[in-house]
Design a protein around this motif. Structure first.
Motif, PDB file in Angstrom:
ATOM      1  N   ILE A 174       0.880  -1.173   0.000  1.00 33.75           N
ATOM      2  CA  ILE A 174       0.000   0.000   0.000  1.00 33.75           C
ATOM      3  C   ILE A 174       0.911   1.215   0.000  1.00 33.75           C
ATOM      4  O   ILE A 174       1.708   1.399   0.920  1.00 33.75           O
ATOM      5  CB  ILE A 174      -0.917   0.034   1.236  1.00 33.75           C
ATOM      6  CG1 ILE A 174      -1.870  -1.157   1.240  1.00 33.75           C
ATOM      7  CG2 ILE A 174      -1.696   1.347   1.287  1.00 33.75           C
ATOM      8  CD1 ILE A 174      -2.919  -1.117   0.153  1.00 33.75           C
ATOM      9  N   MET A 175       0.817   2.047  -1.030  1.00 38.97           N
ATOM     10  CA  MET A 175       1.675   3.224  -1.158  1.00 38.97           C
ATOM     11  C   MET A 175       0.808   4.478  -1.151  1.00 38.97           C
ATOM     12  O   MET A 175      -0.173   4.553  -1.884  1.00 38.97           O
ATOM     13  CB  MET A 175       2.483   3.145  -2.456  1.00 38.97           C
ATOM     14  CG  MET A 175       3.484   2.004  -2.475  1.00 38.97           C
ATOM     15  SD  MET A 175       4.011   1.553  -4.147  1.00 38.97           S
ATOM     16  CE  MET A 175       2.661   0.476  -4.639  1.00 38.97           C
ATOM     17  N   VAL A 176       1.186   5.445  -0.322  1.00 46.46           N
ATOM     18  CA  VAL A 176       0.431   6.689  -0.215  1.00 46.46           C
ATOM     19  C   VAL A 176       1.400   7.849  -0.392  1.00 46.46           C
ATOM     20  O   VAL A 176       2.389   7.961   0.347  1.00 46.46           O
ATOM     21  CB  VAL A 176      -0.273   6.816   1.150  1.00 46.46           C
ATOM     22  CG1 VAL A 176      -1.160   8.052   1.164  1.00 46.46           C
ATOM     23  CG2 VAL A 176      -1.089   5.558   1.465  1.00 46.46           C
ATOM     24  N   PRO A 191       9.391   7.599  -5.266  1.00 47.50           N
ATOM     25  CA  PRO A 191       9.863   6.254  -4.901  1.00 47.50           C
ATOM     26  C   PRO A 191       8.895   5.151  -5.311  1.00 47.50           C
ATOM     27  O   PRO A 191       9.304   4.024  -5.593  1.00 47.50           O
ATOM     28  CB  PRO A 191      10.013   6.328  -3.379  1.00 47.50           C
ATOM     29  CG  PRO A 191       9.131   7.446  -2.958  1.00 47.50           C
ATOM     30  CD  PRO A 191       9.170   8.435  -4.067  1.00 47.50           C
ATOM     31  N   PHE A 192       7.609   5.482  -5.386  1.00 49.27           N
ATOM     32  CA  PHE A 192       6.626   4.469  -5.756  1.00 49.27           C
ATOM     33  C   PHE A 192       6.664   4.184  -7.259  1.00 49.27           C
ATOM     34  O   PHE A 192       6.419   3.052  -7.689  1.00 49.27           O
ATOM     35  CB  PHE A 192       5.236   4.918  -5.315  1.00 49.27           C
ATOM     36  CG  PHE A 192       5.172   5.253  -3.851  1.00 49.27           C
ATOM     37  CD1 PHE A 192       5.867   4.495  -2.922  1.00 49.27           C
ATOM     38  CD2 PHE A 192       4.439   6.336  -3.390  1.00 49.27           C
ATOM     39  CE1 PHE A 192       5.827   4.790  -1.564  1.00 49.27           C
ATOM     40  CE2 PHE A 192       4.392   6.653  -2.046  1.00 49.27           C
ATOM     41  CZ  PHE A 192       5.095   5.873  -1.124  1.00 49.27           C
ATOM     42  N   TYR A 193       6.980   5.191  -8.036  1.00 55.92           N
ATOM     43  CA  TYR A 193       7.213   4.956  -9.464  1.00 55.92           C
ATOM     44  C   TYR A 193       8.384   3.985  -9.632  1.00 55.92           C
ATOM     45  O   TYR A 193       8.336   3.068 -10.459  1.00 55.92           O
ATOM     46  CB  TYR A 193       7.487   6.285 -10.170  1.00 55.92           C
ATOM     47  CG  TYR A 193       7.929   6.144 -11.606  1.00 55.92           C
ATOM     48  CD1 TYR A 193       7.237   5.326 -12.496  1.00 55.92           C
ATOM     49  CD2 TYR A 193       9.042   6.835 -12.083  1.00 55.92           C
ATOM     50  CE1 TYR A 193       7.641   5.194 -13.818  1.00 55.92           C
ATOM     51  CE2 TYR A 193       9.447   6.711 -13.394  1.00 55.92           C
ATOM     52  CZ  TYR A 193       8.753   5.894 -14.254  1.00 55.92           C
ATOM     53  OH  TYR A 193       9.158   5.765 -15.557  1.00 55.92           O
ATOM     54  N   ALA A 194       9.433   4.168  -8.811  1.00 62.31           N
ATOM     55  CA  ALA A 194      10.572   3.249  -8.868  1.00 62.31           C
ATOM     56  C   ALA A 194      10.153   1.832  -8.473  1.00 62.31           C
ATOM     57  O   ALA A 194      10.595   0.841  -9.083  1.00 62.31           O
ATOM     58  CB  ALA A 194      11.688   3.746  -7.952  1.00 62.31           C
ATOM     59  N   CYS A 252       4.805   8.752   1.714  1.00 61.50           N
ATOM     60  CA  CYS A 252       5.840   9.689   1.279  1.00 61.50           C
ATOM     61  C   CYS A 252       5.199  11.010   0.865  1.00 61.50           C
ATOM     62  O   CYS A 252       4.274  11.030   0.049  1.00 61.50           O
ATOM     63  CB  CYS A 252       6.639   9.097   0.114  1.00 61.50           C
ATOM     64  SG  CYS A 252       8.104  10.062  -0.319  1.00 61.50           S
ATOM     65  N   GLY A 253       5.700  12.104   1.430  1.00 58.10           N
ATOM     66  CA  GLY A 253       5.171  13.424   1.106  1.00 58.10           C
ATOM     67  C   GLY A 253       5.461  14.396   2.227  1.00 58.10           C
ATOM     68  O   GLY A 253       6.397  14.196   3.015  1.00 58.10           O
ATOM     69  N   CYS A 276       8.842  11.576   5.158  1.00 56.78           N
ATOM     70  CA  CYS A 276       8.125  12.840   5.010  1.00 56.78           C
ATOM     71  C   CYS A 276       9.085  14.001   5.285  1.00 56.78           C
ATOM     72  O   CYS A 276      10.129  13.833   5.908  1.00 56.78           O
ATOM     73  CB  CYS A 276       6.931  12.903   5.970  1.00 56.78           C
ATOM     74  SG  CYS A 276       5.671  11.629   5.626  1.00 56.78           S
ATOM     75  N   TRP A 277       8.710  15.183   4.830  1.00 57.93           N
ATOM     76  CA  TRP A 277       9.583  16.331   4.951  1.00 57.93           C
ATOM     77  C   TRP A 277       8.775  17.605   5.162  1.00 57.93           C
ATOM     78  O   TRP A 277       7.558  17.611   5.025  1.00 57.93           O
ATOM     79  CB  TRP A 277      10.438  16.481   3.686  1.00 57.93           C
ATOM     80  CG  TRP A 277       9.620  16.629   2.448  1.00 57.93           C
ATOM     81  CD1 TRP A 277       9.060  17.783   1.948  1.00 57.93           C
ATOM     82  CD2 TRP A 277       9.230  15.592   1.539  1.00 57.93           C
ATOM     83  NE1 TRP A 277       8.352  17.532   0.797  1.00 57.93           N
ATOM     84  CE2 TRP A 277       8.444  16.190   0.525  1.00 57.93           C
ATOM     85  CE3 TRP A 277       9.470  14.213   1.495  1.00 57.93           C
ATOM     86  CZ2 TRP A 277       7.903  15.460  -0.523  1.00 57.93           C
ATOM     87  CZ3 TRP A 277       8.929  13.492   0.440  1.00 57.93           C
ATOM     88  CH2 TRP A 277       8.169  14.118  -0.554  1.00 57.93           C
TER      89      TRP A 277
END
Length: 221
Positions: A66-68, A76-79, A176-177, A215-216
């Motif tokens: 599960i990628m959010v 990173p999810f495209y990778a 990630c975000g 996250c950043w």
């Protein structure tokens, strides 16, 4: 000098390291870091720069994903999907299911890697006989034409069963975000788990290493 083209937009190098984006609507956007380094960072000055190693690792093939992510958080999810595509096409492997929940402003402006992801999903669903073992759910915060905007947390709630089913099967959750988005996603995920049938809690996922965040930005108050 053109460095890249993104869905019809062009990224240029101005010289001296500065980059800028030429939008199709004739709008120019300069790179945040490259412009600061080129225009505000003088010779002899010092800056604190930190490089943090990524905590994201591609899981074993039997683990659902599960990628959010929102905005650049999709990178990173495209990778991950590229790697999955390579495994299936090159080695004939059949990895477990994967679902991407992605948020951006508009479909035609900042849906990063849109065409590339669509190609991967198209090949994946053909390979699997039409079974949707690779899914993408997209939220547009500013869709235009009077349509109501929504965020990635909204589509997570709407597709809660996809999430709970995958977690019941041992899925790893990647986020990630921005920090603000990440906190909102954690809140929604906790609610989904509480009301779902997977039997897992947010603490269970964290303790078992099945919840990974990168996250950043400024932390929400």
């Amino acid at each position: 000098r053109i460095l890249a083209r993104l869905e019809g937009d062009e990224v240029f190098s101005k010289g001296g390291g500065e980059a800028y984006l030429k939008k199709r609507q004739s709008e120019t956007r300069f790179g945040l870091c490259s412009r600061w380094l080129c225009q505000r960072f003088g010779q002899g000055q010092e800056a604190q720069i930190q490089i943090r190693p990524s905590h994201f690792r591609y899981p074993s093939p039997e683990k659902p994903m599960i990628m959010v992510g929102a905005g650049a958080g999709v990178a990173p999810f495209y990778a991950f999907f590229q790697h999955r595509d390579k495994l299936v096409r090159g080695q004939g492997e059949r990895p477990s299911s994967a679902a991407l929940f992605f948020g951006c402003r508009c479909n035609d402006e900042d849906f990063l890697y849109r065409s590339e992801l669509q190609d991967i999903f198209r090949r994946g669903n053909i390979r699997s006989g039409g079974e949707f073992w690779e899914r993408i759910f997209v939220a547009y915060s500013r869709p235009g034409n009077g349509a109501k905007g929504e965020y990635v947390q909204d589509i997570m709630m709407r597709e809660a069963k996809v999430i709970t089913d995958a977690i019941a099967d041992g899925a790893i959750v990647y986020i990630c975000g921005s920090n603000q988005m990440g906190q909102g996603v954690l809140g929604v995920l906790a609610s989904i788990l509480k009301n779902g049938t997977s039997g897992a809690t947010l603490k269970d996922l964290k303790d078992s290493g099945r919840l990974v965040q990168e996250c950043w930005g400024e932390a929400p108050r």
